[in-house]
Each structure stands twice: as structure tokens, then as C-alpha cells.
Design a protein around this motif. Structure first.
Motif, mmCIF file in Angstrom:
data_model
loop_
_atom_site.group_PDB
_atom_site.id
_atom_site.type_symbol
_atom_site.label_atom_id
_atom_site.label_comp_id
_atom_site.label_asym_id
_atom_site.label_seq_id
_atom_site.Cartn_x
_atom_site.Cartn_y
_atom_site.Cartn_z
ATOM 1 N N ARG A 33 -6.574 2.924 16.614
ATOM 2 C CA ARG A 33 -5.319 3.155 15.711
ATOM 3 C C ARG A 33 -5.886 2.236 14.644
ATOM 4 N N VAL A 34 -6.201 2.686 13.024
ATOM 5 C CA VAL A 34 -5.977 2.126 11.969
ATOM 6 C C VAL A 34 -5.158 1.421 11.079
ATOM 7 N N GLU A 35 -4.674 0.777 10.806
ATOM 8 C CA GLU A 35 -3.235 0.355 10.306
ATOM 9 C C GLU A 35 -4.308 -0.378 9.568
ATOM 10 N N VAL A 36 -3.250 -0.315 7.735
ATOM 11 C CA VAL A 36 -3.415 -0.603 6.495
ATOM 12 C C VAL A 36 -2.379 -1.045 5.797
ATOM 13 N N THR A 37 -2.031 -2.444 5.277
ATOM 14 C CA THR A 37 -0.572 -2.993 5.250
ATOM 15 C C THR A 37 -1.038 -3.541 3.971
ATOM 16 N N ASP A 38 0.243 -3.101 3.048
ATOM 17 C CA ASP A 38 -0.282 -3.656 0.874
ATOM 18 C C ASP A 38 0.788 -4.573 1.204
ATOM 19 N N THR A 39 1.643 -4.810 -0.257
ATOM 20 C CA THR A 39 2.537 -5.684 -0.948
ATOM 21 C C THR A 39 3.281 -5.108 -1.267
ATOM 22 N N HIS A 40 3.047 -3.385 -1.552
ATOM 23 C CA HIS A 40 3.827 -3.157 -3.173
ATOM 24 C C HIS A 40 5.427 -2.767 -2.214
ATOM 25 N N SER A 41 6.096 -3.279 -3.503
ATOM 26 C CA SER A 41 7.691 -3.333 -3.079
ATOM 27 C C SER A 41 8.059 -1.883 -3.961
ATOM 28 N N GLY A 42 9.161 -1.568 -3.638
ATOM 29 C CA GLY A 42 9.601 -0.046 -3.600
ATOM 30 C C GLY A 42 9.332 1.274 -3.352
ATOM 31 N N PRO A 43 9.729 2.297 -3.650
ATOM 32 C CA PRO A 43 9.444 3.286 -2.701
ATOM 33 C C PRO A 43 8.318 3.894 -2.272
ATOM 34 N N SER A 44 7.751 3.883 -1.675
ATOM 35 C CA SER A 44 6.405 4.581 -0.839
ATOM 36 C C SER A 44 6.369 6.334 -2.265
ATOM 37 N N SER A 45 5.157 6.300 -2.683
ATOM 38 C CA SER A 45 4.636 7.456 -2.624
ATOM 39 C C SER A 45 4.015 8.215 -1.900
ATOM 40 N N LEU A 46 3.367 8.241 -1.251
ATOM 41 C CA LEU A 46 2.864 8.615 -0.168
ATOM 42 C C LEU A 46 4.204 9.648 0.488
ATOM 43 N N PRO A 47 3.589 10.827 0.652
ATOM 44 C CA PRO A 47 4.183 12.010 1.241
ATOM 45 C C PRO A 47 4.280 11.576 3.457
ATOM 46 N N GLU A 48 5.484 12.690 3.988
ATOM 47 C CA GLU A 48 5.547 13.134 5.251
ATOM 48 C C GLU A 48 4.097 13.485 5.524
ATOM 49 N N PRO A 49 4.091 12.778 7.543
ATOM 50 C CA PRO A 49 2.185 12.701 7.375
ATOM 51 C C PRO A 49 2.203 15.020 7.303
ATOM 52 N N GLY A 50 3.736 15.535 7.576
ATOM 53 C CA GLY A 50 3.456 17.178 7.867
ATOM 54 C C GLY A 50 3.478 17.480 6.368
#
Length: 162
Positions: free
Chosen positions: A87-104
Motif C-alpha cells: 500500500r502506497v499512501e502519499v499525503t500533502d497539505t494542500h487545502s481546497g477541492p481535490s483536483s484528482l478525478p475519481e479512480p474510475g
């Protein structure tokens, strides 16, 4: 009379956690240390599993540095070896809405687009991935898992590294 309990095999969990500066150098170091940690856990360099995890770490760390960077704040890499997967987890502290798409919802970028291929690689290499809100906020964690078929047996036998 109570039936005898069936023997349970021990499950070995290994965890590596490190914070890195939110810079290209920090992202590169995260990838190098991840591959070194896998080697220490008994997953040799150059194997499909090692290469897949290295690419996933590289892409998620690069995203944390490029899109999740907050001046003066680091990003965190957490690797866990659990139940036959990394399991790889990368955490950042950027606030605001996530610009990442849903996995699908990851789509191929246009042929002339300069960015947007990182999450396509993560979706192709990881068996599962998701985006989680960081607790405590602000920030997010991108979690990806790479299965290690046939690798659980050495863990039970205790032959893997530290």
C-alpha cells in the motif's frame, strides 16, 4: 465443550513512513527510498512489483510536489506491506477541492497535452486506488495498492527482511 480453535497464521505488517520536502528532489528521494525499502522487505530490484511501486510512488510524489505543494510544508510517504500487497499512501497539505478525478474517471489526455498522464499510470499499475481527505485537514491522501501474487507465503515463513 468448545471446539479447538483452528491455527491462525501470523500476518506480518511492515510499515515505512517518511516526510519529504515538497520539491523535485524530495519526490526523487521518496522513490529511491521506497525501492530500497521494498528490497529490505524481500522484493528484489527490477521485479514487476518493485517497478510498479516505484512508478506509483514517483507519480504520486510528483503530483504532491506539483499540485499539492504548500510553501513550508512537506509531503508524507507511507508504505505498508499488508496481506500480500504493498500500500502506497502519499499525503500533502494542500487545502481546497481535490483536483484528482475519481479512480474510475481517469481519462487519457490528448496527444498534444503536456500533462495528465501520471494518474493514468497509477490507474494502470495499481490494483486499487482512492483519494481520501486528510484528517486533520487540510490536505488529502492518495492511496494505491499493488498486489504481490504468491508473496504472502515467505512472509508467514519469516524469510522476508526487517
Amino acid at each position: 465443550m468448545t471446539a479447538p480453535a483452528s491455527p491462525q497464521h501470523p500476518v506480518t505488517v511492515r510499515v515505512f513512513v517518511q516526510r519529504f520536502s515538497a520539491t523535485p528532489r524530495g519526490a526523487r528521494l521518496a522513490r529511491h527510498l521506497a525501492v530500497g525499502r521494498l528490497y529490505a522487505w524481500g522484493i528484489p530490484y527490477g521485479t514487476d512489483a518493485s517497478d510498479a511501486v516505484a512508478l506509483v510512488v514517483a507519480e504520486l510524489a510528483a503530483n504532491a510536489v506539483t499540485h499539492g505543494r504548500v510553501p513550508g510544508r512537506d509531503f508524507e510517504l507511507r508504505l505498508s506491506l499488508v496481506g500480500g500487497s504493498v500500500r502506497v499512501e502519499v499525503t500533502d497539505t494542500h487545502s481546497g477541492p481535490s483536483s484528482l478525478p475519481e479512480p474510475g474517471g481517469v481519462e487519457w489526455p490528448g496527444s498534444l497535452d503536456e500533462h495528465g498522464r501520471g494518474l493514468v499510470l497509477v490507474a494502470a499499475l495499481a490494483d486499487r486506488w482512492e483519494v481520501l481527505e486528510r484528517k486533520p485537514s487540510p490536505g488529502k491522501t492518495v492511496r494505491a495498492e499493488v498486489d504481490l501474487p504468491g508473496w504472502l507465503s515467505p512472509l508467514r515463513a519469516g524469510t522476508a527482511g526487517p
